[in-house]
Design an enzyme around this catalytic site. Structure first.
Site, PDB file in Angstrom:
ATOM      1  N   GLU A   1     -20.093 -23.919  14.300  1.00 37.04           N
ATOM      2  CA  GLU A   1     -20.026 -22.662  13.548  1.00 37.04           C
ATOM      3  C   GLU A   1     -20.228 -21.460  14.460  1.00 37.04           C
ATOM      4  OE1 GLU A   1     -18.826 -22.848  10.785  1.00 37.04           O
ATOM      5  OE2 GLU A   1     -19.609 -24.508   9.589  1.00 37.04           O
ATOM      6  N   ALA A   2     -21.103 -21.597  15.442  1.00 35.61           N
ATOM      7  CA  ALA A   2     -21.322 -20.497  16.387  1.00 35.61           C
ATOM      8  C   ALA A   2     -20.083 -20.239  17.225  1.00 35.61           C
ATOM      9  CB  ALA A   2     -22.515 -20.813  17.282  1.00 35.61           C
TER      10      ALA A   2
END
Length: 300
Positions: A184-185
């Site tokens: 997600e980062a």
């Protein structure tokens, strides 16, 4: 933090048809902080971006590779004790398809067919196929939800340790931590910034509804941004997110500050006709842009 320095050269050679061993990207918790974490995520994005194209100045991930050996990236994560696990990352969508600890590998249910090919992913390992997928619905089903699981250096250390020790009772919770702090980062600069801001000492934070809303809508944002290229940047369908305070946040076009400053990678969507621009081999970051998004949209 250790990051493989030769990966870019390897990826370029692969892009031009040279078949060589895949490279690894490394991240160690020893001495880790927000800055080293940002460097790690930037390196991951750089490897995912090589040979790709851009829409609205955002990298669109690959949807085909010239060789099956290029389908997965290996990411080595080290806990504070130096114990290592290796993640298998799908370059098409940054999904974690499985992991390796010692000589044992585990593959998620419904992973791409190539992930089950032992010669392509974690060769020489003793393979076990998990009974659940790497999606949040499955991971949260028998454990806590994302909003109840802290992120930070210590939670990541615990997650790596649990996977290293093959503690299957903790796999789901461990992957909720790892997927958000890696995949997600990489997809969202705004999530990377939130995590990096909290990476010091024993500090942790729990994802709020704004972060979870972004994670749940990556596919929708990817689709609308790409389809908008034939409509002057205007989305055919609005994307409704949620702010930290619980208010709806409607994204209407690709010039929205969240789109331009908060998203780093898009999943390729075939239902469109788009003009692409070729990306370079570097990924530029702007902490000022992160703060702008947070201030304008109250996401954090």
């Amino acid at each position: 933090m250790r990051v493989a320095r030769f990966c870019t050269v390897v990826a370029i050679l692969l892009y031009f048809g040279f078949h060589i061993a895949e490279c690894d990207i490394n991240f160690s918790l020893a001495g880790a902080d927000g800055q080293t974490y940002n460097t790690f995520i930037a390196k991951l994005r750089q490897e995912l971006s090589i040979g790709t194209q851009k829409v609205a100045n955002i990298t669109v991930l690959k949807h085909h590779v010239s060789s099956n050996t290029q389908r997965f990236l290996s990411i080595n994560l080290f806990n504070y004790n130096g114990d290592k696990i290796t993640l298998g990352i799908d370059v098409f969508d940054v999904y974690v398809v499985g992991f390796l600890t010692g000589t044992n590998s585990y593959i998620f249910k419904e992973a791409p067919d190539l992930a089950y090919n032992k010669s392509l992913l974690f060769p020489g390992s003793v393979r076990e196929n998990l009974s659940y997928t790497g999606g949040y619905d499955d991971l949260e089903r028998r454990g806590a939800g994302r909003e109840d699981i802290p992120l930070g250096l210590l939670p990541l250390d615990t997650a790596i340790t649990n996977l290293f020790r093959r503690d299957s009772t903790s796999f789901r919770r461990s992957f909720i931590v790892i997927i958000q702090m890696v995949s997600e980062a990489a997809r969202f600069k705004i999530i990377e910034a939130k995590i990096a801001k909290n990476l010091y000492g024993e500090n942790t934070f729990k994802p709020d509804q704004a972060i979870i809303s972004l994670e749940n809508n990556w596919g929708a944002l990817s689709k609308q941004i790409q389809k908008a290229q034939d409509r002057g940047g205007v989305f055919p369908n609005l994307v409704t997110l949620t702010t930290s305070s619980g208010k709806p946040l409607i994204i209407r076009n690709d010039s929205d500050p969240l789109v331009q400053n908060g998203i780093a990678l898009l999943k390729y969507m075939s239902e469109r006709s788009v003009e692409y621009s070729i990306t370079d081999d570097t990924v530029n970051e702007s902490n000022g842009a992160f703060l702008e998004i947070m201030e304008i949209h109250d996401l954090m």
